[in-house]
Enzyme design. Structure first.
Site, short mmCIF file in Angstrom:
data_model
loop_
_atom_site.label_atom_id
_atom_site.label_comp_id
_atom_site.label_asym_id
_atom_site.label_seq_id
_atom_site.Cartn_x
_atom_site.Cartn_y
_atom_site.Cartn_z
N HIS A 136 -6.70 -147.47 59.90
CA HIS A 136 -7.92 -147.35 59.09
C HIS A 136 -7.57 -146.80 57.70
CE1 HIS A 136 -11.91 -146.12 57.69
NE2 HIS A 136 -11.33 -144.98 57.36
N HIS A 141 -8.13 -147.87 53.25
CA HIS A 141 -8.32 -147.08 52.03
C HIS A 141 -7.26 -147.30 50.96
CE1 HIS A 141 -11.67 -144.44 53.12
NE2 HIS A 141 -11.15 -144.30 54.32
N GLU A 182 -16.39 -145.77 52.16
CA GLU A 182 -16.24 -146.21 53.56
C GLU A 182 -16.94 -147.54 53.85
OE1 GLU A 182 -13.76 -143.15 55.23
OE2 GLU A 182 -14.21 -145.24 55.62
N SER A 201 -11.34 -152.35 57.66
CA SER A 201 -10.41 -152.11 58.78
C SER A 201 -11.08 -152.43 60.12
CB SER A 201 -9.95 -150.65 58.77
OG SER A 201 -11.08 -149.78 58.87
N1 HBI Z 1 -10.65 -135.99 56.42
N2 HBI Z 1 -8.58 -136.98 56.81
C1 HBI Z 1 -9.86 -137.09 56.41
N3 HBI Z 1 -10.34 -138.29 56.01
C2 HBI Z 1 -11.63 -138.44 55.59
O1 HBI Z 1 -12.06 -139.54 55.21
C3 HBI Z 1 -12.47 -137.31 55.58
C4 HBI Z 1 -11.95 -136.08 56.00
N4 HBI Z 1 -12.74 -135.00 56.02
C5 HBI Z 1 -14.12 -135.01 55.57
C6 HBI Z 1 -14.57 -136.36 55.16
N5 HBI Z 1 -13.77 -137.42 55.16
C7 HBI Z 1 -15.99 -136.60 54.72
O2 HBI Z 1 -16.87 -135.66 55.29
C8 HBI Z 1 -16.09 -136.53 53.20
O3 HBI Z 1 -17.33 -136.97 52.76
C9 HBI Z 1 -15.88 -135.15 52.76
FE FE Z 2 -12.04 -143.51 55.97
#
Ligand code: HBI
Ligand code: FE
Length: 279
Positions: A136, A141, A182, A201
């Site tokens: 993913h 990303h 996303e 993904s």
């Molecule tokens: N941590 N590793 C990772 N990947 C993410 O996409 C991610 C996260 N922590 C919080 C988060 N996304 C979402 O809550 C954001 O909007 C902050």
């Molecule tokens: Fe993501």
């Protein structure tokens, strides 16, 4: 490192990753030797299947950038990708054990470091996994981080996140992340295409998001988007559409504090609540 965080607000399962290996900023080195032949084969199969689905559904900017990931027959080494990525837009990938708390997450993005989960789903989870794994994060990303305008937007999102944290407005800002980075859609040469990593993904949601008559698709509008809740384990019922990454970048130039203030007292839209269409 201590217990893993609960993120995305709704997940309550114990996390998959080994957070004891993580540094204070939640990053951990990619343990390349730990990947099994089955792991590399899972990555190869996921990549092959997804790549075949992209034409006519995925953003052309994404399709053009995908080869920059390098290896598709095995899990790439982060340093291999970083050699190209850093030259392209000054970003670099860092390993993380999985989802991390919001402030460390925002801090990494604000410093042009993208957290990539270092484990991959099991073969039996080939069809679907709720928690983001390396496929993913890498496939979904990373390619668009090679696009300079989108890369600047992601850094600006991280900077905005640190401000939102100070204002107690992370939930509202996380909706912007959810419905753009996303699950965002973009109109390219008049055609609807997907650019969100969660869609790109996913074998099923890619066609659904672009072609199904079921979900509503409305133009991205900061306040409407920030008032729209989301679910983490179903296809989206609402997608937000942009006309260009420049539009996305410019839209986030504003100071969000007054917007958070205005929204604080307003009712929120459920994830699948339809926009009242002007009669
Ligand atoms: N941590 N590793 C990772 N990947 C993410 O996409 C991610 C996260 N922590 C919080 C988060 N996304 C979402 O809550 C954001 O909007 C902050
Ligand atoms: Fe993501």
């Amino acid at each position: 490192m201590g217990q893993a965080p609960v993120v995305y607000g709704q997940s309550t399962r114990p996390p998959r990753g080994d957070y004891s290996r993580a540094n204070a900023d939640y990053t951990c080195p990619q343990d390349y030797a730990a990947y099994t032949a089955a792991d590399h084969d899972t990555y190869r199969r996921l990549y092959e299947r997804q790549r075949a689905l992209l034409p006519g559904l995925a953003s052309q900017a994404f399709i053009d950038a995908l080869p920059s990931l390098g290896a598709s027959d095995r899990i790439p080494r982060f340093e291999e990708v970083n050699e190209r990525l850093y030259k392209a837009t000054g970003w670099e990938l860092v390993g993380v054990p999985g989802l991390i708390p919001e402030v460390p997450f925002f801090t990494l993005l604000a410093n042009r470091k993208f957290p990539v989960t270092d484990w991959i789903r099991k073969p039996e989870e080939f069809e679907y996994i709720v928690e983001p794994d390396i496929f993913h994060d890498l496939f979904g990303h990373v390619p668009l981080l090679f696009n300079p305008v989108f890369a600047d937007y992601v850094q600006r999102y991280g900077q905005g996140g640190l401000k939102a944290q100070g204002l107690g407005s992370c939930e509202m800002l996380s909706r912007l992340y959810w419905y753009t980075i996303e699950f965002g859609l973009i109109r390219e040469a008049g055609q609807l295409r997907a650019y969100g990593a969660g869609i790109l993904s996913s074998s099923g949601e890619l066609a659904y998001s672009v072609q199904s008559p079921e979900p509503q698709r409305i133009p991205l509008q900061l306040e409407r988007t920030m008032r729209t809740r989301y679910k983490i384990d179903t296809y989206q019922q609402t997608y937000f559409v942009i006309d260009s990454f420049e539009q996305l970048f410019e839209m986030t130039a504003a100071d969000f504090a007054p917007i958070y203030e205005r929204l604080r007292g307003l009712p929120e839209f459920a994830a699948d609540e339809r926009e009242a269409v002007a009669a």
